[in-house]
Write a protein that holds these residues in place. Structure first.
Motif: not given
Length: 204
Positions: A23-24, A54-56, A165-169, A198-199
């Motif tokens: 996630y990012f 920012y966080e990854i 395989k992917s999300y938005l948050s 987030g992605v």
């Protein structure tokens, strides 16, 4: 741009771990600083300031249903502004840290997930400047800013599946940062309200 490149480099290290989900996050911090001396009397109260973050990282499911654990590398700006009858000043700081959280999903329907989270983070200042009437002072050498800050965090998050395989948050976190290793007469803490976008990418 330098901050973004730093996060990308950190992300490369995280990606090498066999994670379930990468996630990012990015967004805004709204921060309120507090100072106290040894008598527990408030010496300085500053107005809230805003900054970027920012966080990854990655997350993995736990053995209990609807629970997962996440860990990430974060870069946070905790800023403040203030004034008195004779002075005006601003603080601009960057903290590099590690964020840990346990998330519980209590709603999962129609491609939407809603979860609550609780966790704890550790961070340390890597950049800090105080501007007082146009004069700049380095905050890295100040004992109340130096060392390791511990940061309990509580929040919630909604996720929308845009593919398998992917999300938005979107999420919100509240945290309080405390410097437990500061032995000077002045003690610093700050409350932070964080609004995040987030992605997410499922890797396994």
């Amino acid at each position: 741009m330098k901050k973004f490149l730093l996060i990308v480099l950190l992300g490369c290290a995280v990606h090498s771990i066999n994670a379930q989900e990468i996630y990012f996050y990015s967004g805004k911090n709204i921060t309120n600083y507090r100072f106290k001396n040894n008598s527990n009397a408030s010496q300085t109260v500053l107005q809230t300031g805003s900054g970027d973050f920012y966080e990854i990282g990655y997350s993995m499911p736990l053995k209990y249903d609807n629970f997962n654990y996440s860990i990430g590398l974060s870069l946070n700006e905790y800023n403040a502004v203030g004034s008195s009858s004779i002075n005006t000043y601003t603080w601009n700081t960057d903290y590099l840290g590690v964020a840990n959280a346990v998330n519980y999903t209590f709603f999962n329907k129609y491609d939407f997930d809603v979860c609550v989270k609780g966790g704890i983070g550790l961070s340390t200042i890597i950049y800090g400047k105080q501007n007082t009437n146009g004069a700049y002072f380095d905050l890295l050498s100040q004992k109340e800013f130096a060392g390791i800050f511990i940061q309990p965090v509580f929040g919630f998050q909604t996720k929308y599946n845009i593919s398998s395989k992917s999300y938005l948050s979107f999420g919100y976190n509240f945290s309080k940062s405390l410097n437990l290793f500061n032995n000077s007469s002045d003690h610093l803490s700050f409350n932070n309200n964080q609004f995040q976008f987030g992605v997410h990418f499922v890797t396994k």
